[in-house]
Enzyme design. Sequence first.
Site, PDB file in Angstrom:
ATOM      1  N   GLY A 100      38.988  51.660   4.568  1.00  0.00           N
ATOM      2  CA  GLY A 100      38.188  51.386   3.376  1.00  0.00           C
ATOM      3  C   GLY A 100      37.797  52.652   2.639  1.00  0.00           C
ATOM      4  O   GLY A 100      37.373  52.595   1.472  1.00  0.00           O
ATOM      5  N   ASP A 129      31.819  51.453  -1.173  1.00  0.00           N
ATOM      6  CA  ASP A 129      32.150  52.368  -2.266  1.00  0.00           C
ATOM      7  C   ASP A 129      33.274  53.359  -1.971  1.00  0.00           C
ATOM      8  O   ASP A 129      33.611  54.188  -2.815  1.00  0.00           O
ATOM      9  CB  ASP A 129      30.889  53.132  -2.694  1.00  0.00           C
ATOM     10  N   ASP A 260      38.371  48.009  16.126  1.00  0.00           N
ATOM     11  CA  ASP A 260      38.965  48.814  15.058  1.00  0.00           C
ATOM     12  C   ASP A 260      38.575  50.285  15.187  1.00  0.00           C
ATOM     13  O   ASP A 260      39.079  51.119  14.437  1.00  0.00           O
ATOM     14  CB  ASP A 260      38.554  48.283  13.675  1.00  0.00           C
ATOM     15  N   ASN A 261      37.701  50.596  16.140  1.00  0.00           N
ATOM     16  CA  ASN A 261      37.339  51.991  16.377  1.00  0.00           C
ATOM     17  C   ASN A 261      37.915  52.484  17.704  1.00  0.00           C
ATOM     18  O   ASN A 261      37.408  53.442  18.287  1.00  0.00           O
ATOM     19  CB  ASN A 261      35.815  52.157  16.384  1.00  0.00           C
ATOM     20  N   ASP A 270      36.284  57.783  14.957  1.00  0.00           N
ATOM     21  CA  ASP A 270      35.258  57.169  14.112  1.00  0.00           C
ATOM     22  C   ASP A 270      33.849  57.429  14.621  1.00  0.00           C
ATOM     23  O   ASP A 270      33.158  56.542  15.128  1.00  0.00           O
ATOM     24  CB  ASP A 270      35.501  55.662  13.944  1.00  0.00           C
TER      25      ASP A 270
HETATM   26  P1  AMP Z   1      33.083  51.743  10.542  1.00  0.00           P
HETATM   27  O1  AMP Z   1      31.906  50.976  10.994  1.00  0.00           O
HETATM   28  O2  AMP Z   1      32.782  53.063   9.902  1.00  0.00           O
HETATM   29  O3  AMP Z   1      34.129  51.871  11.620  1.00  0.00           O
HETATM   30  O4  AMP Z   1      33.737  50.886   9.366  1.00  0.00           O
HETATM   31  C1  AMP Z   1      34.141  49.554   9.489  1.00  0.00           C
HETATM   32  C2  AMP Z   1      34.978  49.169   8.299  1.00  0.00           C
HETATM   33  O5  AMP Z   1      34.235  49.344   7.099  1.00  0.00           O
HETATM   34  C3  AMP Z   1      36.232  49.980   8.136  1.00  0.00           C
HETATM   35  O6  AMP Z   1      37.220  49.141   7.613  1.00  0.00           O
HETATM   36  C4  AMP Z   1      35.827  51.033   7.132  1.00  0.00           C
HETATM   37  O7  AMP Z   1      36.915  51.561   6.419  1.00  0.00           O
HETATM   38  C5  AMP Z   1      34.902  50.258   6.236  1.00  0.00           C
HETATM   39  N1  AMP Z   1      33.889  51.103   5.582  1.00  0.00           N
HETATM   40  C6  AMP Z   1      32.806  51.680   6.131  1.00  0.00           C
HETATM   41  N2  AMP Z   1      32.107  52.356   5.219  1.00  0.00           N
HETATM   42  C7  AMP Z   1      32.776  52.225   4.049  1.00  0.00           C
HETATM   43  C8  AMP Z   1      32.563  52.689   2.717  1.00  0.00           C
HETATM   44  N3  AMP Z   1      31.512  53.440   2.392  1.00  0.00           N
HETATM   45  N4  AMP Z   1      33.468  52.339   1.792  1.00  0.00           N
HETATM   46  C9  AMP Z   1      34.525  51.570   2.075  1.00  0.00           C
HETATM   47  N5  AMP Z   1      34.767  51.094   3.298  1.00  0.00           N
HETATM   48  C10 AMP Z   1      33.918  51.413   4.281  1.00  0.00           C
HETATM   49 MG    MG Z   2      35.828  52.502  11.877  1.00  0.00          MG
END
Ligand code: AMP
Ligand code: MG
Length: 494
Positions: A100, A129, A260-261, A270
């Site tokens: 993302g 974002d 996913d992590n 991550d």
């Molecule tokens: P995370 O919890 O950081 O592993 O993120 C989980 C999911 O949310 C993943 O698909 C990330 O790419 C997406 N994600 C987290 N923060 C953002 C952000 N600020 N903008 C876009 N995608 C995000």
């Molecule tokens: Mg992640």
Amino acid sequence: MNPSKDCHATTDLGLTWRNTFAGLGEDFYTRVSPRPLPDPYWVAHSASLARELGLTSFWQQSDAWLQALSGNRAVAGAEPLASVYSGHQFGVWAGQLGDGRAILLGQTDGGQELQLKGAGLTPYSRMADGRAVLRSTVREFLCSEAMHGLGIPTTRALCVTGSDAPVYRETAETAAVLTRLAPSFVRFGHFEHFSARGQIEQLRTLADYVIDQHYPQCRGDDTSGGNAYAALLQAVSRRTAEALAQWQAVGFCHGVMNTDNMSILGLTIDYGPFQFLDAYQPGHICNHSDTQGRYAFNRQPNVAYWNLYCLAQALLPLIEEQSHALAALEPFKTVFLQEFESRMRAKLGLLDSAATDDRALVEDLLGLLARSGTDYTIFWRRLSHSVGSGEVTPVRDLFLDAAGFDGWWLRYTERIGAQSPEQLSQVMLSTNPKFVLRNHLAELAIQAARKKDFAPIASLLEVLETPFDEHPAFEHYADFPPDWAHSIEISCSS
Ligand code: AMP
Ligand code: MG
């Protein structure tokens, strides 16, 4: 590494760029360019990783590098893309996620993939974002390099660039981009994605790709019934077990072990609300958003196994026999226990062959540490010195139950017996780090960085890269956490 035949290489920024992942085809990603950030500036960089990559010492003075890594200049030869994956978050199927805010530029010489995290919107940004804030980026940068310094498998971090562009979380913060590297950023969730959609050909393509690139020994592995995908699952189970043993031994809490992590290479990946334990509290929850304590410190090995089970289910269409998939998961438990015990024995300096009472010696010690809430890192470091000097008081002082400690110490000194104390101490000092990235240390570096003082990040990096050395000029980084450290709340917000 064997770049696939349809993958060409071009030189820019002094590196040769290719992208084997792009060769998988567009079911696996969307091509997307990093988005520009206004007036970027350098925040931090790892000179040692830059050297490993063969970058000239001038790259830090290069505006081309600064602009490229902030999303303002296209890199010739890179084929930027965001990959698609799905996953289980907090035990619940979350459906499609994907990169993302991380954009894969491609592979540099030596086969390291390079990602820009926080480089702007992608088709997988969902409601968010596409950006990352300075705070979380500095934490990931420092922790990646700290883990590497500790010898723990991890994605690496080359640098952080910042911009004064506002990014809104609970409050207004500023944007930053982390440049991170790994041989592969493929996650368990990539496999879950195609499996859940019944896209079995894509699942096979991905598995073949990962095997060819990273686990070639899985082909023709007879221990898994000749099924390369079962062999892959088994190899991933082993690597994950080894990484988890290292986390538990050093006191690292990841905080968001969603599928996913989880790296298919067993890398720590991550970095979000992670924490190195201060006081030893087995049930410690480092993620403020984790109200149920699913990812508490002492639950991590079980969660890793649960995540591997998800991977096994995802790979089942390729493995075909459920019994083979389950058998491929089995090594996790044995490898984790073996690795954890051998690491704990090493922390105690027990490098001879294991004695029957060693497990009890470790378990009883962990019980004492938990009851006293003893600082985990300081305990091991003081123990390493005490073994050499014979001066036990600094260690004993860390326990409320002094009599309990005395009983343990007696057993321990009998166990180490006639080994040379100096030698033992040296070995222990190279096993028990003096420096870990405690929350409050990261917090202080972030507060300074917000005022454009990046020197604390650089000095923290210096000690964390070689955390077993004494670094007498940085004694304060090895202190007990201040009282305010307990009030730091780190959530998933990043
Ligand atoms: P995370 O919890 O950081 O592993 O993120 C989980 C999911 O949310 C993943 O698909 C990330 O790419 C997406 N994600 C987290 N923060 C953002 C952000 N600020 N903008 C876009 N995608 C995000
Ligand atoms: Mg992640």
